[in-house]
Design a protein around this motif. Structure first.
Motif, PDB file in Angstrom:
ATOM      1  N   ALA A 180      50.113  30.632  35.173  1.00 29.25           N
ATOM      2  CA  ALA A 180      49.296  30.928  33.994  1.00 29.25           C
ATOM      3  C   ALA A 180      47.920  30.278  34.070  1.00 29.25           C
ATOM      4  CB  ALA A 180      50.023  30.465  32.730  1.00 29.25           C
ATOM      5  N   LYS A 181      47.833  29.112  34.686  1.00 29.50           N
ATOM      6  CA  LYS A 181      46.543  28.436  34.795  1.00 29.50           C
ATOM      7  C   LYS A 181      45.576  29.226  35.678  1.00 29.50           C
ATOM      8  CE  LYS A 181      48.122  23.696  33.936  1.00 29.50           C
ATOM      9  NZ  LYS A 181      48.224  22.316  34.482  1.00 29.50           N
ATOM     10  N   VAL A 182      46.087  29.759  36.777  1.00 31.58           N
ATOM     11  CA  VAL A 182      45.249  30.573  37.664  1.00 31.58           C
ATOM     12  C   VAL A 182      44.781  31.831  36.937  1.00 31.58           C
ATOM     13  CG1 VAL A 182      45.220  31.954  39.779  1.00 31.58           C
ATOM     14  CG2 VAL A 182      46.291  29.688  39.776  1.00 31.58           C
ATOM     15  N   LYS A 183      45.694  32.457  36.196  1.00 33.90           N
ATOM     16  CA  LYS A 183      45.328  33.642  35.423  1.00 33.90           C
ATOM     17  C   LYS A 183      44.219  33.319  34.438  1.00 33.90           C
ATOM     18  CE  LYS A 183      47.011  34.542  31.582  1.00 33.90           C
ATOM     19  NZ  LYS A 183      47.857  34.767  30.387  1.00 33.90           N
ATOM     20  N   ASP A 184      44.368  32.215  33.713  1.00 38.03           N
ATOM     21  CA  ASP A 184      43.373  31.852  32.699  1.00 38.03           C
ATOM     22  C   ASP A 184      42.008  31.558  33.324  1.00 38.03           C
ATOM     23  OD1 ASP A 184      45.302  32.148  30.763  1.00 38.03           O
ATOM     24  OD2 ASP A 184      45.742  30.007  30.576  1.00 38.03           O
ATOM     25  N   ILE A 185      42.007  30.864  34.467  1.00 39.46           N
ATOM     26  CA  ILE A 185      40.753  30.575  35.158  1.00 39.46           C
ATOM     27  C   ILE A 185      40.087  31.868  35.614  1.00 39.46           C
ATOM     28  CG2 ILE A 185      39.765  29.571  37.262  1.00 39.46           C
ATOM     29  CD1 ILE A 185      41.866  27.314  36.971  1.00 39.46           C
ATOM     30  N   PHE A 186      40.885  32.780  36.162  1.00 31.42           N
ATOM     31  CA  PHE A 186      40.367  34.063  36.641  1.00 31.42           C
ATOM     32  C   PHE A 186      39.774  34.855  35.486  1.00 31.42           C
ATOM     33  CE2 PHE A 186      40.484  38.329  38.443  1.00 31.42           C
ATOM     34  CZ  PHE A 186      40.192  38.116  39.785  1.00 31.42           C
ATOM     35  N   PHE A 187      40.492  34.930  34.373  1.00 32.27           N
ATOM     36  CA  PHE A 187      39.998  35.656  33.201  1.00 32.27           C
ATOM     37  C   PHE A 187      38.686  35.053  32.683  1.00 32.27           C
ATOM     38  CE2 PHE A 187      43.857  38.016  31.190  1.00 32.27           C
ATOM     39  CZ  PHE A 187      43.992  38.760  32.357  1.00 32.27           C
ATOM     40  N   LYS A 188      38.569  33.743  32.750  1.00 28.41           N
ATOM     41  CA  LYS A 188      37.396  33.071  32.203  1.00 28.41           C
ATOM     42  C   LYS A 188      36.192  33.167  33.140  1.00 28.41           C
ATOM     43  CE  LYS A 188      38.127  29.191  30.125  1.00 28.41           C
ATOM     44  NZ  LYS A 188      38.421  27.749  29.857  1.00 28.41           N
ATOM     45  N   LYS A 189      36.430  33.073  34.434  1.00 20.81           N
ATOM     46  CA  LYS A 189      35.330  32.942  35.396  1.00 20.81           C
ATOM     47  C   LYS A 189      34.822  34.278  35.946  1.00 20.81           C
ATOM     48  CE  LYS A 189      35.144  28.360  35.696  1.00 20.81           C
ATOM     49  NZ  LYS A 189      33.931  27.587  35.349  1.00 20.81           N
ATOM     50  N   VAL A 190      35.677  35.282  35.998  1.00 22.70           N
ATOM     51  CA  VAL A 190      35.268  36.544  36.623  1.00 22.70           C
ATOM     52  C   VAL A 190      34.501  37.398  35.624  1.00 22.70           C
ATOM     53  CG1 VAL A 190      36.090  38.709  37.613  1.00 22.70           C
ATOM     54  CG2 VAL A 190      37.108  36.542  38.334  1.00 22.70           C
ATOM     55  N   ASP A 191      33.295  37.789  36.018  1.00 19.60           N
ATOM     56  CA  ASP A 191      32.408  38.565  35.155  1.00 19.60           C
ATOM     57  C   ASP A 191      32.503  40.035  35.556  1.00 19.60           C
ATOM     58  OD1 ASP A 191      30.462  39.452  33.450  1.00 19.60           O
ATOM     59  OD2 ASP A 191      28.784  38.556  34.540  1.00 19.60           O
ATOM     60  N   ALA A 192      33.281  40.807  34.799  1.00 16.05           N
ATOM     61  CA  ALA A 192      33.444  42.237  35.068  1.00 16.05           C
ATOM     62  C   ALA A 192      33.760  42.943  33.761  1.00 16.05           C
ATOM     63  CB  ALA A 192      34.559  42.472  36.086  1.00 16.05           C
ATOM     64  N   SER A 193      33.598  44.249  33.755  1.00 20.52           N
ATOM     65  CA  SER A 193      33.880  44.992  32.532  1.00 20.52           C
ATOM     66  C   SER A 193      35.354  44.924  32.169  1.00 20.52           C
ATOM     67  CB  SER A 193      33.462  46.455  32.700  1.00 20.52           C
ATOM     68  OG  SER A 193      34.456  47.216  33.353  1.00 20.52           O
ATOM     69  N   THR A 194      36.227  44.863  33.205  1.00 25.88           N
ATOM     70  CA  THR A 194      37.669  44.857  32.986  1.00 25.88           C
ATOM     71  C   THR A 194      38.318  43.923  33.998  1.00 25.88           C
ATOM     72  OG1 THR A 194      37.465  47.203  32.382  1.00 25.88           O
ATOM     73  CG2 THR A 194      39.688  46.335  32.658  1.00 25.88           C
ATOM     74  N   VAL A 195      39.122  42.995  33.511  1.00 23.35           N
ATOM     75  CA  VAL A 195      39.792  42.026  34.374  1.00 23.35           C
ATOM     76  C   VAL A 195      41.297  42.116  34.132  1.00 23.35           C
ATOM     77  CG1 VAL A 195      39.921  39.615  35.083  1.00 23.35           C
ATOM     78  CG2 VAL A 195      37.763  40.527  34.213  1.00 23.35           C
TER      79      VAL A 195
END
Length: 425
Positions: A347-362
């Protein structure tokens, strides 16, 4: 007056009259279009065969042929998408908010059409119908500029829709197609600011960059899809394999297919061999960095262009990374901000990815292939916006509307200026 200016002017004039039609009228018009498309399948397919034949003779890539090709199943999907749009809630004219400031004016923010929506696009006859249905649902007139590769298909589709509109009392030219193949006319489209309210490009990077660079009217930028999937060390092996195969193989010629996979080194050590078998089974050609290439001699050595490329084919770039942070850095450098995914049970990796990746859809634990207006429940889509202003991601009805403030008063004035004294009692 060239064809673009003439039709743009007509569209502007019609856009004012479209306010005379209510939600029921718009729904009836769209159903009429869907019925007409179903009644004229053979005529549409015959025109489409001409386009496909001409494109094959020109040596057009299989990816573009796939986007251009229509059959009974695809036409039924297109017709059903019109029905889906017709059945969506109609928010035109709704009050988003109502308030009274200290000056005691009553202010209502209401939803209104953009006016004239123009779309320039490549090799996608379904876009002709999708854009028209969404534009009409939101009270807009539409001016279409398809590519020469789809001209026969587009002419028939637009003619059928125009006839269907007339039957329900709508102006025939609520939807118009620029038919001339003269490319210089595109310049007229870029500068028709007095008639066109928004220009939306759909197609390859070169087309989109040209429109963004040269247009003098507002543009909603739809982007190429250099989509990445990061497989974390804590990714479930079979889940990851299934997602990768779907995202790359299910329909590789579209913008939401995966173009690069980033493999955590530990996951690759345990599972890459199985994923290689899956990809080879489906005929996928891999382009990898040195670490990825060490796993198999069938992996071609990647160069810088492979990380930037939207393949739109059964080609896939692959890079081995040491951490989620390294994967995110790679995405930040090469992403077109379309769709990006992470596969992990952490879950931590998911949350970091959701927060850091700048895209229209993640995405988390899902294929990038779902970035689509139909899949999001929008009925159809205008395109996938990769910008941040006004609209982002799959663009449905809301993206084709704006707001208008309606202000009612009781004689309020900003200042207390005297009159001349000649006031009739």
């Amino acid at each position: 007056m060239d064809e673009v200016i003439q039709k743009a002017k007509t569209a502007k004039e019609i856009s004012y009259s479209l306010s005379d039609f209510d939600a029921g009228d718009r729904k009836k018009a769209l159903i009429s279009i869907a019925d007409a498309l179903r009644e004229n399948v053979e005529e549409i397919l015959a025109a489409n065969k001409k386009d496909v034949k001409k494109s094959r003779e020109k040596g057009v890539s299989s990816a573009l042929i796939d986007r251009l090709h229509l059959d009974h199943s695809r036409l039924e999907d297109i017709s059903q998408a019109v029905i889906n749009v017709a059945e969506l809630p109609d928010h035109l004219g709704e009050v988003k908010q109502k308030f009274t400031p200290p000056n005691e004016l009553t202010i209502r923010e209401t939803i209104v059409p953009l006016g004239v929506v123009s779309v320039i696009y490549e090799a996608r006859p379904n876009v002709t119908v999708d854009i028209t249905s969404l534009a009409l649902k939101t009270g807009n007139a539409v001016l279409l500029r398809g590519s020469s590769s789809t001209i026969e298909s587009n002419k028939v589709l637009v003619s059928i829709m125009q006839t269907a509109l007339e039957k329900t009392g709508f102006p025939r030219n609520s939807v118009q197609l620029i038919e001339s193949p003269d490319r210089t006319l595109t310049k007229s489209l870029f500068t028709a600011k007095q008639y066109i309210d928004v220009l939306i490009p759909r197609g390859g990077k070169d087309l989109i960059d040209t429109v963004v660079r040269e247009a003098q009217i507002p543009v909603i930028e739809t982007g190429a899809g250099n989509c990445h999937i990061y497989i974390d060390e804590h990714a479930a092996p079979e889940l990851a394999r299934r997602i990768i195969i779907d995202a790359k193989v299910q329909r590789p010629s579209v913008c939401n297919s995966c173009e690069t996979i980033l493999l955590h080194k530990k996951w690759a050590e345990a599972n890459f061999a199985d994923l290689l078998d899956d990809l080879s089974f489906h005929g996928v050609q891999l382009h990898g960095d040195s670490e990825a290439a060490a796993y198999s001699n069938i992996i071609q050595k990647a160069d810088e262009s492979d990380w930037e490329k939207e393949y739109l084919s059964l080609d896939l770039a692959v890079k081995v990374v040491a951490s989620a942070e390294e994967a995110i850095e790679h995405i930040q450098q090469y992403s077109t901000m379309h769709s990006e995914a992470v596969i992990t049970e952490d879950a931590k990796v998911k949350d970091i990815f959701f927060k850091k990746v700048d895209a229209s859809t993640v995405y988390h634990n899902a294929s990038t292939r779902f970035t689509d207006g139909f899949e999001f429940g929008f009925g159809a889509e205008v395109g996938i916006s990769t910008q941040k202003l006004h609209a982002r991601g799959p663009m449905g009805l809301q993206a084709l509307t704006s707001t208008k403030y309606l202000v009612s008063g009781t004689g309020q004035t900003k200042g207390n200026l005297p009159l001349s004294g000649n006031i009739q009692k």
